[in-house]
Every structure is written in structure tokens, then in C-alpha cells.
Design a protein around this motif. Structure first.
Motif, PDB file in Angstrom:
ATOM      1  N   UNK A  80       0.792  -1.238   0.000  1.00 14.88           N
ATOM      2  CA  UNK A  80       0.000   0.000   0.000  1.00 14.88           C
ATOM      3  C   UNK A  80       0.822   1.284   0.000  1.00 14.88           C
ATOM      4  N   UNK A  81       1.959   1.299   0.634  1.00  8.91           N
ATOM      5  CA  UNK A  81       2.742   2.523   0.721  1.00  8.91           C
ATOM      6  C   UNK A  81       3.747   2.706  -0.393  1.00  8.91           C
ATOM      7  N   UNK A  82       3.648   1.939  -1.473  1.00 10.49           N
ATOM      8  CA  UNK A  82       4.682   1.994  -2.496  1.00 10.49           C
ATOM      9  C   UNK A  82       4.523   3.147  -3.474  1.00 10.49           C
ATOM     10  N   UNK A  83       3.525   3.968  -3.331  1.00 12.49           N
ATOM     11  CA  UNK A  83       3.341   5.132  -4.199  1.00 12.49           C
ATOM     12  C   UNK A  83       4.262   6.243  -3.702  1.00 12.49           C
ATOM     13  N   UNK A  84       5.529   6.132  -4.031  1.00 11.57           N
ATOM     14  CA  UNK A  84       6.541   6.954  -3.377  1.00 11.57           C
ATOM     15  C   UNK A  84       7.211   8.002  -4.257  1.00 11.57           C
ATOM     16  N   UNK A  85       6.684   8.274  -5.454  1.00 11.82           N
ATOM     17  CA  UNK A  85       7.325   9.287  -6.281  1.00 11.82           C
ATOM     18  C   UNK A  85       7.539  10.605  -5.538  1.00 11.82           C
ATOM     19  N   UNK A  86       6.572  11.098  -4.746  1.00 12.52           N
ATOM     20  CA  UNK A  86       6.799  12.367  -4.036  1.00 12.52           C
ATOM     21  C   UNK A  86       7.951  12.314  -3.032  1.00 12.52           C
ATOM     22  N   UNK A  87       8.336  11.121  -2.593  1.00 12.89           N
ATOM     23  CA  UNK A  87       9.433  10.996  -1.624  1.00 12.89           C
ATOM     24  C   UNK A  87      10.783  11.337  -2.241  1.00 12.89           C
ATOM     25  N   UNK A  88      10.860  11.411  -3.557  1.00 16.48           N
ATOM     26  CA  UNK A  88      12.126  11.733  -4.205  1.00 16.48           C
ATOM     27  C   UNK A  88      12.696  13.050  -3.705  1.00 16.48           C
ATOM     28  N   UNK A  89      11.827  14.011  -3.447  1.00 12.84           N
ATOM     29  CA  UNK A  89      12.285  15.347  -3.057  1.00 12.84           C
ATOM     30  C   UNK A  89      12.956  15.362  -1.695  1.00 12.84           C
ATOM     31  N   UNK A  90      12.653  14.378  -0.871  1.00 11.69           N
ATOM     32  CA  UNK A  90      13.282  14.289   0.441  1.00 11.69           C
ATOM     33  C   UNK A  90      14.690  13.722   0.340  1.00 11.69           C
ATOM     34  N   UNK A  91      14.989  13.056  -0.764  1.00 15.07           N
ATOM     35  CA  UNK A  91      16.269  12.368  -0.906  1.00 15.07           C
ATOM     36  C   UNK A  91      17.324  13.170  -1.654  1.00 15.07           C
ATOM     37  N   UNK A  92      16.895  14.117  -2.470  1.00 20.83           N
ATOM     38  CA  UNK A  92      17.887  14.847  -3.243  1.00 20.83           C
ATOM     39  C   UNK A  92      17.251  15.772  -4.251  1.00 20.83           C
ATOM     40  N   UNK A  93      18.070  16.158  -5.222  1.00 14.75           N
ATOM     41  CA  UNK A  93      17.646  17.115  -6.237  1.00 14.75           C
ATOM     42  C   UNK A  93      16.894  16.388  -7.346  1.00 14.75           C
ATOM     43  N   UNK A  94      15.578  16.596  -7.397  1.00 13.39           N
ATOM     44  CA  UNK A  94      14.742  15.921  -8.394  1.00 13.39           C
ATOM     45  C   UNK A  94      13.669  16.870  -8.906  1.00 13.39           C
ATOM     46  N   UNK A  95      13.342  16.699 -10.180  1.00 11.19           N
ATOM     47  CA  UNK A  95      12.229  17.433 -10.782  1.00 11.19           C
ATOM     48  C   UNK A  95      11.426  16.456 -11.611  1.00 11.19           C
ATOM     49  N   UNK A  96      10.105  16.636 -11.614  1.00  8.09           N
ATOM     50  CA  UNK A  96       9.198  15.770 -12.353  1.00  8.09           C
ATOM     51  C   UNK A  96       8.514  16.576 -13.442  1.00  8.09           C
ATOM     52  N   UNK A  97       8.438  15.989 -14.652  1.00 12.34           N
ATOM     53  CA  UNK A  97       7.825  16.651 -15.798  1.00 12.34           C
ATOM     54  C   UNK A  97       6.825  15.711 -16.462  1.00 12.34           C
ATOM     55  N   UNK A  98       5.817  16.293 -17.101  1.00 12.93           N
ATOM     56  CA  UNK A  98       4.861  15.530 -17.896  1.00 12.93           C
ATOM     57  C   UNK A  98       4.407  16.392 -19.058  1.00 12.93           C
ATOM     58  N   UNK A  99       3.856  15.725 -20.049  1.00 13.67           N
ATOM     59  CA  UNK A  99       3.336  16.446 -21.205  1.00 13.67           C
ATOM     60  C   UNK A  99       2.120  17.272 -20.787  1.00 13.67           C
ATOM     61  N   UNK A 100       2.123  18.529 -21.143  1.00  9.45           N
ATOM     62  CA  UNK A 100       1.046  19.463 -20.787  1.00  9.45           C
ATOM     63  C   UNK A 100      -0.319  18.913 -21.200  1.00  9.45           C
ATOM     64  N   UNK A 101      -0.403  18.288 -22.386  1.00  9.01           N
ATOM     65  CA  UNK A 101      -1.685  17.773 -22.874  1.00  9.01           C
ATOM     66  C   UNK A 101      -2.240  16.713 -21.908  1.00  9.01           C
ATOM     67  N   UNK A 102      -1.376  15.908 -21.326  1.00  8.87           N
ATOM     68  CA  UNK A 102      -1.841  14.892 -20.373  1.00  8.87           C
ATOM     69  C   UNK A 102      -2.240  15.520 -19.045  1.00  8.87           C
TER      70      UNK A 102
END
Length: 124
Positions: free
Chosen positions: A66-88
């Protein structure tokens, strides 16, 4: 360029829709490993892969804990940025799907230009 104004050490291209297989888990593991090695990371969610960033997720179909949805945790670990296509991002907004607030929207060409500027590019 990353938030600090330098190129990303790793540009990770995520192409799999969430829970379609075990691949999304592998992508997250790669991102976590890169940050553990102090790599500046930019993650690009291509097409329906952006649905991995939904705030309301059910990981059971992929046999994930249940707790494996951890993409937001990246920011706690280091320098990360997330991008997606604007249309999506626009499509998700119209459908009332709530995505993680940390994702930045770009058009397809801008995303390609950004990830090509990274030191290393990995498509999974």
C-alpha cells in the motif's frame, strides 16, 4: 537544467502506465538509486505514465504494498524534478484526476529538449 541551474545527471523517461506491470516499480527504484548516489535527477512521464502521479492510487492490482506510491518521496532524498506532457496534465484536470503538485507541464518538444540536455538519458 535542474533547479540549481545545472544539467541533470540523469534524465529518466518513464513510459509505462501505472500498475500495467511491475515496470513502474523498477522505474521508481532507478530514481531512488540515482538520488542515493547524489545524482541530480529529472523524471519525464510520457503519455499515460503521468497517471503514476495520481494522488489517489490503489497498488493492489500490481501486487505492490500500500505505501509503495513513493514518487513524491524523491524530493526528500535529493535534487529531483518531475515533468509531464502538458496535454496529459490538461486531460487529467478535465477528468477531475488529482496529480501530485510537484509535476511541471511542458509540451513534447520542450520535454525532448530538456532531457537531451541531461548528462545521461535512460528510457524505461
Amino acid at each position: 537544467m535542474s533547479a540549481a541551474g545545472k544539467r541533470a545527471d540523469l534524465a529518466l523517461l518513464v513510459t509505462a502506465a501505472p500498475y500495467s506491470s511491475r515496470d513502474p516499480r523498477a522505474e521508481l527504484d532507478i530514481a531512488l538509486a540515482a538520488l542515493a548516489l547524489d545524482q541530480a535527477l529529472e523524471v519525464y512521464f510520457i503519455g499515460p505514465a503521468v497517471l503514476q502521479l495520481l494522488k489517489e492510487r490503489n497498488p493492489e492490482p500490481a501486487l505492490l504494498p500500500p505505501g509503495y506510491a513513493a514518487w513524491p518521496a524523491l524530493f526528500e532524498m535529493g535534487e529531483a524534478r518531475l515533468f509531464a506532457e502538458r496535454v496529459w496534465l490538461d486531460r487529467c484536470e478535465r477528468l477531475g484526476l488529482h496529480l501530485d503538485d510537484s509535476i511541471e507541464g511542458l509540451d513534447g518538444e520542450a520535454m525532448r529538449s530538456r532531457w537531451r540536455a541531461g548528462r545521461q538519458v535512460l528510457c524505461v
